[in-house]
Design an enzyme around this catalytic site. Structure first.
Site, PDB file in Angstrom:
ATOM      1  N   GLU A 199       3.174  -5.063  -4.384  1.00 44.53           N
ATOM      2  CA  GLU A 199       2.138  -4.258  -3.713  1.00 44.53           C
ATOM      3  C   GLU A 199       2.612  -2.863  -3.306  1.00 44.53           C
ATOM      4  OE1 GLU A 199       0.355  -6.512  -0.567  1.00 44.53           O
ATOM      5  OE2 GLU A 199      -0.506  -7.966  -1.957  1.00 44.53           O
ATOM      6  N   GLU A 387      -0.805 -13.881  -5.922  1.00 46.06           N
ATOM      7  CA  GLU A 387      -1.165 -14.285  -4.549  1.00 46.06           C
ATOM      8  C   GLU A 387      -2.674 -14.416  -4.445  1.00 46.06           C
ATOM      9  OE1 GLU A 387       0.256 -11.838  -1.272  1.00 46.06           O
ATOM     10  OE2 GLU A 387       2.235 -11.639  -2.202  1.00 46.06           O
TER      11      GLU A 387
HETATM   12  C1  GBH Z   1      -0.238  -9.643   0.890  1.00 51.52           C
HETATM   13  O1  GBH Z   1      -0.755  -8.397   1.222  1.00 51.52           O
HETATM   14  C2  GBH Z   1       1.261  -9.621   1.027  1.00 51.52           C
HETATM   15  O2  GBH Z   1       1.889  -9.560  -0.234  1.00 51.52           O
HETATM   16  C3  GBH Z   1       1.826 -10.769   1.815  1.00 51.52           C
HETATM   17  O3  GBH Z   1       3.132 -10.489   2.171  1.00 51.52           O
HETATM   18  C4  GBH Z   1       0.928 -11.024   3.013  1.00 51.52           C
HETATM   19  O4  GBH Z   1       1.452 -11.985   3.894  1.00 51.52           O
HETATM   20  C5  GBH Z   1      -0.399 -11.482   2.496  1.00 51.52           C
HETATM   21  O5  GBH Z   1      -0.954 -10.555   1.609  1.00 51.52           O
HETATM   22  C6  GBH Z   1      -1.449 -11.735   3.585  1.00 51.52           C
HETATM   23  O6  GBH Z   1      -1.736 -10.556   4.255  1.00 51.52           O
HETATM   24  O7  GBH Z   1      -4.662  -4.650   9.219  1.00 51.52           O
HETATM   25  O8  GBH Z   1      -6.850  -4.057   8.384  1.00 51.52           O
HETATM   26  O9  GBH Z   1      -5.108  -2.440   8.280  1.00 51.52           O
HETATM   27  C7  GBH Z   1      -2.154  -8.263   1.128  1.00 51.52           C
HETATM   28  C8  GBH Z   1      -2.571  -6.823   1.354  1.00 51.52           C
HETATM   29  C9  GBH Z   1      -2.286  -5.069   2.917  1.00 51.52           C
HETATM   30  C10 GBH Z   1      -3.690  -6.910   3.428  1.00 51.52           C
HETATM   31  C11 GBH Z   1      -2.265  -4.696   4.389  1.00 51.52           C
HETATM   32  C12 GBH Z   1      -3.663  -6.513   4.881  1.00 51.52           C
HETATM   33  C13 GBH Z   1      -3.566  -4.690   6.410  1.00 51.52           C
HETATM   34  C14 GBH Z   1      -5.016  -4.405   6.660  1.00 51.52           C
HETATM   35  N1  GBH Z   1      -2.497  -6.488   2.753  1.00 51.52           N
HETATM   36  N2  GBH Z   1      -3.491  -5.087   5.011  1.00 51.52           N
HETATM   37  S1  GBH Z   1      -5.419  -3.865   8.231  1.00 51.52           S
END
Ligand code: GBH
Length: 481
Positions: A199, A387
């Site tokens: 990512e 994922e």
């Molecule tokens: C994945 O990211 C990751 O690869 C993994 O490590 C993680 O545990 C999993 O998903 C679940 O989150 O708080 O509204 O600003 C997914 C993409 C990018 C989603 C960051 C959440 C924060 C959004 N993620 N995002 S916010």
């Protein structure tokens, strides 16, 4: 003509009505009873679970591991939920054998894990830490002894803190290449599937542009674009180094959370719009890898802030992949319009449903469109869902069980739409559920649970949730019902 019993006739009649409605060819009378409600996946489809080093391992200062930017960030007051850190997490550093037995009980054939770069190179480059290497040798050997194929991500956001300037510094991409060469040399006898990075947007934009993730910076647009470039350059150098240091049966890809554009209605015009949006909306990352360049739309949009590219960068970045791994959680709805780009993103109404994490808006058809848009645009050799999963406010009931019916709902619906992609012939090879265990959910600390096994973080006891039982059934039948 075969004679039908009354019961067979009833079934066949009901089937023919359903089939006629769905426009499906009917089986001939007299054949074994078809199970129209069973959505079987192709033979050899790989089922797995995913985790990442900093989220599950703990053992943060053990056996010579160096600090990562996430150690620094989580130990900085105010950065994570309640100041929580990955110091202990799921303690998988000590409990990996138990975790592998959880995988075995599920019946998965694969496990997607990541390596902590600073466990192997405590400063990010230079001297290797043999004890860190030994740990991963033990984990890989234990997986293989249990007939579980490791799919190994080299970098899931835990940048070694010893690398000066982090991803602002082009040398970090080179250090990643050296690290990848080492991993190829020492693990490719047993590990045959690697993902370079996880990512791009999360370790570049979220860390360097909006300060939500480590290292918590808010750089200006041009500098943040350069960080993005160093991210994809690391992937490219890592890809080259893995290939140069592994036998030819080794497959290399990455895990990318490309934005998934879903047509608002399945008409030709909106489907075309979703495809255009996929290419333009992912221009700094996946599009650059697949096309070996920054597309004109991106360069025009960024103007003087466009990344500085050196000779040879795109030869590495655009290197052919054995598979594209997609991390898919949420949809972005898009429609055709008569703007220059030919599409417009639909904002979600405030009533739009989401899972426990507010960002996790529900739209299971995203897993179908994620696969379809990427394949229709670029025809990669294979696709893995690296994922997919969701958070839930899991609470053990009086019997100590976790009945996460919302997670089962989320997974069932996504797999149903993934089945559509597979049955239409899209080359989906496997699916990794996020996550095997509740774990350190980055800035959300331990407040959001994504596991199909509940973890009591006080005792480290693991308990399979309803979703684990459900997933075991899916795997056993190679089908979702
Ligand atoms: C994945 O990211 C990751 O690869 C993994 O490590 C993680 O545990 C999993 O998903 C679940 O989150 O708080 O509204 O600003 C997914 C993409 C990018 C989603 C960051 C959440 C924060 C959004 N993620 N995002 S916010």
């Amino acid at each position: 003509m075969s004679i039908l019993t009354r019961r067979q006739f009833g079934k066949t009649a009901a089937l023919s009505t359903a089939a006629a409605l769905a426009g499906v060819a009917l089986p001939k009378f007299g054949l074994a009873q078809p199970h129209v409600s069973t959505l079987s996946f192709p033979q050899g489809f790989l089922w797995g679970c995913a985790t990442a080093a900093y989220q599950v391992e703990g053992g943060a200062a053990e056996d010579g591991r160096g600090p990562s930017l996430w150690d620094v960030f989580s130990h900085t007051p105010g950065k994570t939920h309640l100041g929580e850190t990955g110091d202990v997490a799921d303690d998988s550093y000590h409990r990996y054998k138990e975790d592998i037995q959880l995988l075995k009980a599920l019946g998965v054939s694969t496990y997607r894990m990541s390596l902590s770069w600073s466990r192997i190179f405590p400063s990010g480059s230079g001297a290797v830490n043999p004890k860190g290497v030994d740990y991963y040798n033990r984990v890989v050997d234990e997986l293989l002894a249990n007939n579980i194929t490791p799919y190994v991500t080299l970098f899931h956001w835990d940048t070694p803190a010893g690398l000066a300037g982090g991803w602002q510094n082009r040398d970090t991409s080179k250090a990643f290449g050296d690290y990848a060469a080492y991993i190829g040399k020492h693990f490719s006898d047993r590990v045959k599937h690697f993902m370079t990075t996880n990512e791009f947007t999360c370790f570049t934009d979220l860390g360097y542009r909006i300060a939500q993730f480590a290292p918590g910076l808010k750089l200006a647009n041009g500098a943040a674009n350069q960080v993005r470039h160093h991210g994809i350059l690391a992937h490219g150098l890592g890809l080259q180094a893995l290939r140069a240091n592994s036998p030819s049966d080794v497959q290399v890809g990455l895990a990318e959370n490309a934005v998934v554009y879903v047509p608002v209605i399945e008409t030709d015009a909106h489907i075309k719009a979703a495809q255009k949006a996929t290419r333009v909306g992912n221009a700094p990352f996946l599009t650059a890898l697949m096309e070996g360049k920054y597309i004109d739309e991106y360069l025009q949009q960024e103007g003087a802030d466009a990344p500085k590219v050196e000779a040879g960068d795109f030869k590495a970045i655009g290197g052919a992949l054995d598979f594209v791994g997609l991390n898919i959680y949420t949809p972005t709805y898009v429609r055709a319009d008569d703007s220059k780009l030919g599409f417009a993103v639909e904002p979600a109404p405030t009533s739009y449903p989401h899972m426990a994490s507010p960002w996790l808006t529900l739209g299971p058809e995203c897993i179908y469109w994620g696969v379809r848009n990427v394949v229709d645009l670029w025809s990669p050799k294979g696709i893995f869902i690296t994922e997919n999963g969701c958070s839930s406010d899991d609470v053990p009931n009086d019997a100590g069980q976790i009945e996460d019916v919302d997670r089962v709902m989320y997974l069932r619906n996504h797999l149903t739409h993934l089945h559509r992609a597979a049955s239409e012939g899209y080359p989906v090879k496997g699916y990794f559920l996020w996550s095997l265990l509740d774990n350190f959910e980055w800035a959300d600390g331990y407040s959001k649970r994504f596991g199909i096994h509940y973890v009591d973080f006080k005792t480290q006891k693991r308990t399979p949730k309803l979703s684990a039982q459900w997933y075991r059934e899916v795997i056993a039948k190679n089908a979702v019902e």
